[in-house]
Enzyme design. Structure first.
Site, short mmCIF file in Angstrom:
data_model
loop_
_atom_site.label_atom_id
_atom_site.label_comp_id
_atom_site.label_asym_id
_atom_site.label_seq_id
_atom_site.Cartn_x
_atom_site.Cartn_y
_atom_site.Cartn_z
N GLY A 1 49.70 45.26 40.60
CA GLY A 1 49.78 46.67 40.22
C GLY A 1 48.38 47.09 39.88
N GLU A 2 48.22 48.08 39.03
CA GLU A 2 46.89 48.47 38.58
C GLU A 2 46.73 47.99 37.14
OE1 GLU A 2 44.08 49.66 39.93
OE2 GLU A 2 45.15 49.31 41.80
N SER A 3 45.76 47.13 36.90
CA SER A 3 45.63 46.53 35.57
C SER A 3 45.39 47.58 34.50
CB SER A 3 44.51 45.50 35.57
OG SER A 3 43.29 46.10 35.94
N CYS B 1 46.97 38.86 40.49
CA CYS B 1 46.13 40.03 40.76
C CYS B 1 45.89 40.83 39.47
CB CYS B 1 46.74 40.87 41.88
SG CYS B 1 45.59 42.07 42.53
N ARG C 1 36.86 42.70 39.21
CA ARG C 1 37.90 43.50 39.87
C ARG C 1 37.39 43.99 41.22
NH1 ARG C 1 39.75 48.37 36.48
NH2 ARG C 1 41.25 48.51 38.19
N ILE D 1 45.12 41.79 47.97
CA ILE D 1 45.12 43.25 48.07
C ILE D 1 44.19 43.83 47.01
CG2 ILE D 1 46.58 45.30 47.85
CD1 ILE D 1 48.75 43.69 49.22
N ARG D 2 43.09 44.41 47.45
CA ARG D 2 42.07 44.91 46.51
C ARG D 2 41.89 43.85 45.41
NH1 ARG D 2 40.97 50.44 45.57
NH2 ARG D 2 41.27 49.95 43.39
N HIS E 1 48.74 37.50 45.84
CA HIS E 1 50.09 37.93 45.45
C HIS E 1 51.17 36.97 45.96
CE1 HIS E 1 49.08 41.96 43.95
NE2 HIS E 1 48.17 42.00 44.89
N GLU F 1 54.03 36.88 45.04
CA GLU F 1 55.30 37.63 45.08
C GLU F 1 55.47 38.37 46.41
OE1 GLU F 1 52.65 38.41 43.25
OE2 GLU F 1 52.49 40.56 42.83
#
Lengths: 186, 318
Positions: free
Chosen positions: A37-39, A69, A101, A130-131, A166, A168
Site C-alpha cells: 500500500g502506501e506507507s 513493501c 523508498r 512495485i515501486r 509482494h 501476497e
C-alpha cells in the site's frame, strides 16, 4: 488474505484471517501482516487510531510480524525517499534497517523477477516489485534472507520478516508458509 | 494471487526485459492498482494541492489542468495537463502520480509514459480525441485506469488493457447519484453472469459476451472470480465523507475524488475526512466523527442535470 488462506491449506491448519483497523482488534492474534500500500497512508491512519502505538508494543513483545513493501517501510527504524529525501512519516521503528523508498523508480520501472531465497529451498521465488523499497543497511541481529544486485530485499529479525516485494501478489505460498512455521511457530 | 495474473491476455503483452527483471507485466500493472485498494485518489492541479492531498493521506494524486467542475465552466477543448506541472508534482511528493489523457489519444498517453507517471487515466473528463477507438493499452508499460458505466463497458476496457476500472459517475457535479447508479448496475450484471456460471450455462454466457462485445474467456473468468478481474474504484460526484463511505459500502475497492475537495472551502479537513471515511466505511461512528470535521456550507456547489450543458459520461466511443 487469499495468500494466508492458501498457506494455511498447505500447513493443513484452520486459520481465521481478520482485518485489523482498530487497536482492540490486536488482541488474541497469532501473527500480524502489514501488506503493501502506501506507507505514508497506512502510517498516518494507524497513528490516528492509536493502532501504531499498540502494534509497536505487540511486536516488541514478540508478536510475529510480516511486513511487505509498505509494511517493511513501516517496520523499519529509518526511511528516506529516493527522490524527495527525508520525509516525516510515522514508523514503528522495530526493525533495525535503513530503507530507501521507491528505490527502483516509478511504476513503469516496477518489475517481477526470480529470486534466490535459501530458506525457501532451491526453487526460485518469483518476486513482484512495485515501486519497491530496498534495504540499504542492516543492524546486528538482522538476518539477510534475499539479496539482488541492487541490495537487500528480504530480512528476518527474530519475530519479524520483511520483504521489498509482494509475496501476497504471487501464487507461491512458500514465504507465508515459512513465516507461519518458522517464525510464528504454528 | 491467481485472480490478477491476467489470463487470457498474457500473449498481448510485449516483453519488456530489464536485466533479470520483466517490466509492465499484467501482474505488475494490476498489482499496482491493487496496492491502492481502500484508498483515495485525489484530483490536483498544482504542487500545493498535491502536498495537501499527500498530507491528508491520499493514496495517489491525479494531475489535471483544470478540475472537472472548471472544465465544465470553461468549455472548449480539455487536454492533458502541462507536463512541467506533472513533473513538478512528481518531484515533490512520494505517493504515486497519475495523469489524464484524452480518450483515444495514444500520443498524449505516450508522452505521459515518457515522463514516467505511475498510471494514466484515459478520461471522459477531457475532450475525446477518437470517436471510434480507445487506446490499445497493452502496448504501454504504464498501467491505465478507465471509466465504465456497465459491466460490458468495464470488460471492453479490460480487454483493451486497462489495469483498473472506475465508475464514470458524472464528474464535476458534486452529485453522487450517477456513480451509485453505475456501481449498482455493474454489481447486478456481475451477479447475473455469476449465476449463469454456477448453473454451468455457457451458451447463455456466450450470448452475454456477444451482447457486451467482449470475449467469452473474459466473461467466464469474471464470473468465476465473482468480481471484475481488476480493481474497481468509484468516481464521479463524490463530495463528502459520507459519499465516499456509501460507495465503499456498495462494494467499491476505493475512491476517486475530483472537484469535491479543491472546489470546497475546507479542502484539508475534507481531504482527511474522506480518507478516514473510506478506510473506516464499515464503522458509522468513525464516519460520523469525521463528517463532523467538514462543514456542509463549505461543500462544493452542486450542479443539477437541467443546468448541465453536456454529460461527460456520454463522451467517447462505447
Amino acid at each position: 488474505m487469499e495468500a494466508w488462506e492458501r498457506a494455511a491449506d498447505v500447513l493443513g491448519i484452520q486459520a481465521d484471517v481478520v482485518i485489523v483497523k482498530q487497536p482492540n482488534q490486536l488482541e488474541g492474534l497469532t501473527a500480524i501482516s502489514i501488506p503493501g500500500g502506501e506507507s505514508t497512508v497506512i502510517g498516518s491512519l494507524a497513528e490516528n487510531s492509536k493502532l501504531l502505538e499498540k502494534l509497536k508494543e505487540g511486536v516488541l513483545n514478540g508478536l510475529p510480524a510480516l511486513g511487505t513493501c509498505a509494511g517493511m517501510i513501516l517496520l523499519s527504524k529509518k526511511s528516506r525517499d529516493s527522490v524527495v529525501g527525508e520525509k516525516k512519516q510515522p514508523l514503528l521503528g522495530v526493525l533495525d534497517v535503513d530503507v530507501e523508498r521507491n528505490h527502483f523508480g516509478r511504476q513503469p520501472d516496477s518489475f517481477e523477477r526470480d529470486l534466490s531465497i535459501p530458506v525457501l529451498g532451491e526453487k526460485p521465488y518469483r518476486g513482484v516489485f512495485i515501486r519497491a523499497p530496498i534495504i540499504k543497511q542492516v543492524g546486528q541481529g538482522v538476518e539477510v534472507l534475499a539479496k539482488i544486485e541492487e541490495g537487500i530485499v528480504a530480512v528476518r529479525q527474530a519475530n519479524i520478516v520483511a520483504t521489498s516485494f509482494h509475496p501476497e501478489l504471487s501464487d507461491d505460498p512458500r514465504l507465508h508458509v515459512y513465516f507461519l512455521k518458522q517464525v510464528a511457530n504454528v | 494471487m491467481v485472480s490478477i495474473i491476467g489470463y487470457p491476455f498474457s500473449e498481448r503483452v510485449p516483453e519488456w526485459r530489464n536485466g533479470v527483471g520483466v517490466q509492465g507485466t499484467v501482474l505488475v500493472k494490476r498489482g499496482f492498482a491493487h496496492m491502492l485498494k481502500h484508498g483515495v485518489v485525489m484530483d490536483v492541479t498544482n504542487v500545493e494541492q498535491a502536498q495537501i492531498a499527500e498530507d491528508a493521506g491520499a493514496v495517489a494524486v491525479m494531475v489535471l489542468d483544470k478540475l472537472p467542475y472548471d472544465v465544465r465552466k470553461a468549455g472548449g477543448v480539455a487536454r492533458t495537463a502541462s507536463l512541467r506541472i506533472i513533473e513538478d508534482v512528481m518531484d515533490h511528493i512520494t505517493i504515486p502520480v497519475m495523469a489524464k489523457c484524452r480518450i483515444g489519444h495514444t500520443y498524449e498517453a505516450e508522452v505521459l509514459q515518457a515522463i514516467g507517471v505511475d498510471m494514466i487515466d484515459e478520461s471522459e473528463v477531457l475532450t475525446p480525441a477518437d470517436d471510434q477507438r480507445h487506446i490499445w493499452k497493452w502496448s504501454f508499460k504504464t498501467p491505465f485506469v478507465n471509466g465504465a458505466r456497465s459491466l460490458g463497458e468495464a470488460l471492453r476496457r479490460i480487454e483493451e488493457g486497462a489495469a483498473m476500472i472506475r465508475t464514470k459517475g458524472e464528474p464535476g457535479t458534486g452529485n453522487v447519484a450517477e456513480a451509485v447508479k453505475h456501481f449498482r448496475l455493474i454489481k447486478k450484471e456481475l451477479a447475473d453472469v455469476r449465476a449463469l456460471y454456477l448453473e454451468g450455462d455457457y451458451q447463455e454466457l456466450m450470448l452475454r459476451a456477444r451482447e457486451m462485445q467482449v470475449s467469452l474467456e473474459l466473461v467466464v473468468e469474471t464470473a468465476r472470480l465473482n468480481r471484475l478481474p481488476v480493481v474497481n474504484f468509484a468516481a464521479g460526484g463524490i463530495a463528502t465523507p459520507a459519499d465516499a463511505a456509501e460507495m465503499m459500502k456498495l462494494g467499491a475497492d476505493g475512491i476517486f475524488v475530483g472537484s469535491g475537495i479543491f472546489k470546497s472551502r475546507d479542502p484539508f479537513e475534507r481531504a482527511r475526512a474522506i480518507v478516514e471515511a473510506t478506510s473506516f466505511y464499515d464503522e458509522p461512528e468513525v464516519v460520523a466523527e469525521v463528517q463532523k470535521s467538514v462543514d456542509e456550507t463549505k461543500s462544493m456547489e452542486g450542479l443539477d442535470e437541467n443546468t448541465m450543458v453536456f454529460k461527460m459520461q456520454e463522451r467517447g466511443p462505447n
